[in-house]
Write a protein that holds these residues in place. Structure first.
Motif, PDB file in Angstrom:
ATOM      1  N   CYS A   1      -7.177 -68.030 -13.222  1.00  0.00           N
ATOM      2  CA  CYS A   1      -7.868 -67.318 -12.148  1.00  0.00           C
ATOM      3  C   CYS A   1      -7.597 -65.818 -12.208  1.00  0.00           C
ATOM      4  CB  CYS A   1      -7.458 -67.870 -10.787  1.00  0.00           C
ATOM      5  SG  CYS A   1      -7.939 -69.606 -10.544  1.00  0.00           S
TER       6      CYS A   1
ATOM      7  N   ARG B   1      -4.167 -68.324   4.916  1.00  0.00           N
ATOM      8  CA  ARG B   1      -4.375 -66.933   4.528  1.00  0.00           C
ATOM      9  C   ARG B   1      -5.671 -66.407   5.138  1.00  0.00           C
ATOM     10  NH1 ARG B   1      -5.836 -65.791   0.072  1.00  0.00           N
ATOM     11  NH2 ARG B   1      -6.441 -67.810  -0.746  1.00  0.00           N
TER      12      ARG B   1
ATOM     13  N   ASP C   1     -12.988 -72.126  -6.476  1.00  0.00           N
ATOM     14  CA  ASP C   1     -11.654 -72.368  -5.930  1.00  0.00           C
ATOM     15  C   ASP C   1     -11.525 -71.639  -4.616  1.00  0.00           C
ATOM     16  OD1 ASP C   1      -8.772 -73.393  -6.572  1.00  0.00           O
ATOM     17  OD2 ASP C   1      -8.511 -71.313  -5.902  1.00  0.00           O
ATOM     18  N   ARG C   2     -10.811 -72.233  -3.663  1.00  0.00           N
ATOM     19  CA  ARG C   2     -10.698 -71.632  -2.335  1.00  0.00           C
ATOM     20  C   ARG C   2      -9.698 -70.487  -2.285  1.00  0.00           C
ATOM     21  NH1 ARG C   2      -7.244 -76.144   1.152  1.00  0.00           N
ATOM     22  NH2 ARG C   2      -5.323 -76.013  -0.079  1.00  0.00           N
ATOM     23  N   ASP C   3      -8.781 -70.420  -3.248  1.00  0.00           N
ATOM     24  CA  ASP C   3      -7.737 -69.397  -3.224  1.00  0.00           C
ATOM     25  C   ASP C   3      -8.060 -68.188  -4.087  1.00  0.00           C
ATOM     26  OD1 ASP C   3      -5.787 -70.655  -1.481  1.00  0.00           O
ATOM     27  OD2 ASP C   3      -5.513 -72.124  -3.081  1.00  0.00           O
TER      28      ASP C   3
ATOM     29  N   PRO D   1      -3.711 -64.406  -2.765  1.00  0.00           N
ATOM     30  CA  PRO D   1      -2.575 -65.322  -2.641  1.00  0.00           C
ATOM     31  C   PRO D   1      -1.376 -64.922  -3.488  1.00  0.00           C
ATOM     32  CG  PRO D   1      -4.210 -66.256  -4.110  1.00  0.00           C
ATOM     33  CD  PRO D   1      -4.798 -64.975  -3.575  1.00  0.00           C
TER      34      PRO D   1
ATOM     35  N   TYR E   1      -9.085 -58.363  -6.677  1.00  0.00           N
ATOM     36  CA  TYR E   1      -9.808 -58.745  -5.467  1.00  0.00           C
ATOM     37  C   TYR E   1     -10.676 -57.600  -4.962  1.00  0.00           C
ATOM     38  CZ  TYR E   1      -7.316 -63.092  -5.050  1.00  0.00           C
ATOM     39  OH  TYR E   1      -6.857 -64.350  -5.301  1.00  0.00           O
TER      40      TYR E   1
ATOM     41  N   SER F   1       1.287 -61.618   0.358  1.00  0.00           N
ATOM     42  CA  SER F   1       1.229 -61.409  -1.082  1.00  0.00           C
ATOM     43  C   SER F   1       1.833 -60.092  -1.510  1.00  0.00           C
ATOM     44  CB  SER F   1      -0.220 -61.493  -1.544  1.00  0.00           C
ATOM     45  OG  SER F   1      -1.041 -60.730  -0.741  1.00  0.00           O
TER      46      SER F   1
ATOM     47  N   PHE G   1       0.362 -72.044  -0.461  1.00  0.00           N
ATOM     48  CA  PHE G   1      -0.504 -71.091   0.231  1.00  0.00           C
ATOM     49  C   PHE G   1      -1.088 -71.754   1.471  1.00  0.00           C
ATOM     50  CE2 PHE G   1      -1.643 -69.203  -4.169  1.00  0.00           C
ATOM     51  CZ  PHE G   1      -0.387 -68.644  -4.253  1.00  0.00           C
ATOM     52  N   HIS G   2      -0.850 -71.173   2.633  1.00  0.00           N
ATOM     53  CA  HIS G   2      -1.374 -71.752   3.863  1.00  0.00           C
ATOM     54  C   HIS G   2      -1.880 -70.650   4.794  1.00  0.00           C
ATOM     55  CE1 HIS G   2       0.283 -75.637   2.768  1.00  0.00           C
ATOM     56  NE2 HIS G   2       1.486 -75.091   2.625  1.00  0.00           N
TER      57      HIS G   2
ATOM     58  N   THR H   1      -0.283 -73.190  -6.072  1.00  0.00           N
ATOM     59  CA  THR H   1      -0.923 -72.783  -4.822  1.00  0.00           C
ATOM     60  C   THR H   1      -0.688 -73.750  -3.675  1.00  0.00           C
ATOM     61  OG1 THR H   1      -2.996 -73.881  -5.445  1.00  0.00           O
ATOM     62  CG2 THR H   1      -2.741 -71.552  -6.039  1.00  0.00           C
TER      63      THR H   1
END
Length: 447
Positions: free
Chosen positions: A396, A61, A339-341, A67, A400, A6, A58-59, A55
């Motif tokens: 979102c 991470r 959300d997972r991301d 992300p 972070y 990122s 996105f793999h 997204t």
């Protein structure tokens, strides 16, 4: 700066080139292309200026790795006996050694330009281990008859010097030190980058090596997604830096290294004192400046870094900010979605963008002539706080948490459309809102 999936900051900075020796006159000011490369086409901007991300790309991470892939870099032109070529270096204001991948660097990775081969540059020479730059607090040390460097999770190799060409018309400056990487450890070229441009506070950074030529000053204004494919901005030095407006600008104090701290590589970053965080002008209760102070073991603290993709707050502060933002949006009837991301999301519904609050970061400013304290404020609007996740119809939060011992970092996404002027002699960072797109030019077709 830790380079992750990122981290996307491109800055077209100096030019290491093979040239014949010339007489070098003082540089009053110059500008270098600042290029944005946001996520390799996974981003776009809607008609209202809001960033849209998909997204599905996105793999794998790591947990709590953002992300968002904001990257800026410096396009550096390096000349060899086979002709000049342009290289792209990630802009890094938290580290202090410019470096690039050199011939035979492992692992082999694709980058936009040929790998630099110092044997083809007659003006290149290794930095001698007795050179003052080859010693702490820099991340360099003697290794036999050479000077070596090691940047954890990034690169290691040897340090050399060559001629750097700056500005237009170009002007050669001889003997600029940079790292010539023999191996990279976690550095991802993204198919573009050749290395990083260290612009921190230690003697080996580019700005510190040329400080007397540019009055110790540099400036940038980061453009957001939507213009990265066809226009570039600038990193400006010395007299090329525009004057801030008479009203509406703030000065943040750059903190000195505390006297009781031994000087070290962690002092490379531009640490500032973050006093508090507000939403729509109201301070968030429970957040206090001690959350962001550096400890005796030199952990913690707060700094600004154009090479970190998005803002990261210490957990205690992040939790309070997330709760305050969520409460302010939820009170208008909008529901929070898992959300997972991302850590904080809402379903995109009519009118929700008008309910996203403004976030303000309050900093300590330099004292007045009479010794009175001052404050500086960085305002962050909804377009730099939230993103649209197109494939999920979500909005979102683009901030972070970090770990408790890591510093708070004000990252690139929250710096977009703000002018930053670093004055290393006055130890200040002047900021003011600016449409950074206005300070751009069309990108050359050869890029």
């Amino acid at each position: 700066m830790e380079i992750t999936s990122s981290t996307v900051l491109l800055l077209v900075a100096g030019v290491l080139v093979h040239v014949l020796p010339t007489t070098c006159t003082a540089v009053r000011g110059f500008s270098l292309p600042l290029v944005a490369n946001h996520g390799g086409g996974t981003y776009r901007v809607d008609a209202d200026g809001f960033m849209i991300v998909n997204t599905t790309s996105f793999h794998h991470r790591p947990f709590l790795t953002a992300p968002l892939r904001y990257m800026y870099g410096v396009a550096v032109t390096i000349g060899t006996g086979h002709g000049k070529s342009t290289h792209f270096l990630v802009l890094d204001t938290a580290n202090s050694l410019p470096w690039m991948r050199c011939a035979h660097c492992l692992p082999v990775q694709r980058q936009r330009s040929p790998v630099f081969d110092p044997s083809h540059s007659s003006s290149y020479r290794p930095l001698h281990p007795t050179n003052p730059l080859c010693r702490p607090p820099n991340r360099v040390h003697p290794a036999g008859d050479k000077c070596s460097f090691h940047l954890p999770r990034e690169a290691h190799g040897f340090v050399g010097v060559d001629t750097i060409i700056l500005g237009n018309p170009t002007l050669p400056i001889h003997g600029i030190a940079f790292g010539c990487a023999q191996a990279t450890e976690g550095f991802d070229t993204k198919g573009t980058f050749a290395g990083t441009l260290g612009m921190g506070r230690l003697p080996t950074s580019l700005i510190m090596q040329i400080k007397d030529r540019v009055a110790w000053r540099f400036s940038y204004c980061l453009i957001g997604p939507g213009h990265s494919q066809d226009r570039h901005g600038f990193i400006r030095f010395g007299a090329d830096i525009p004057e801030p407006p008479p009203l509406g600008h703030h000065r943040i104090k750059i903190l000195p290294t505390p006297a009781h701290f031994p000087h070290g590589i962690v002092d490379s970053a531009y640490y500032v004192k973050l006093l508090g965080v507000s939403l729509n002008g109201s301070p968030i209760q429970g957040i206090h400046q001690t959350m962001f102070e550096r400890r005796h073991d030199r952990s913690g603290g707060c700094f600004l870094d154009a090479g970190t993709e998005t803002t990261r707050l210490v957990p205690a502060a992040y939790t309070l900010v997330e709760e305050a933002v969520a409460h302010m949006v939820q009170q208008w009837g909008y529901k929070r979605v898992r959300d997972r991301d991302f850590l904080l999301c809402f379903r995109e519904e009519p009118g929700i963008w008008s309910r996203i609050p403004r976030l303000r970061l309050d900093y300590e400013g330099p004292p007045t002539r009479h010794g009175e304290p001052t404050r500086a404020h960085l305002e962050i609007g909804s377009r730099r706080l939230f993103v649209k996740v197109e494939n999920k119809q979500l909005l979102c939060f683009g901030v972070y948490p970090t770990t408790s011992r890591h510093p708070t970092v004000i990252g690139a996404m929250q710096q977009v459309d703000t002018r930053f002027i670093f004055d290393l002699r006055a130890n200040t960072i002047t900021i003011h809102p600016e449409s950074c797109e206005d300070d751009t030019e069309p990108a050359p077709s050869e890029w």
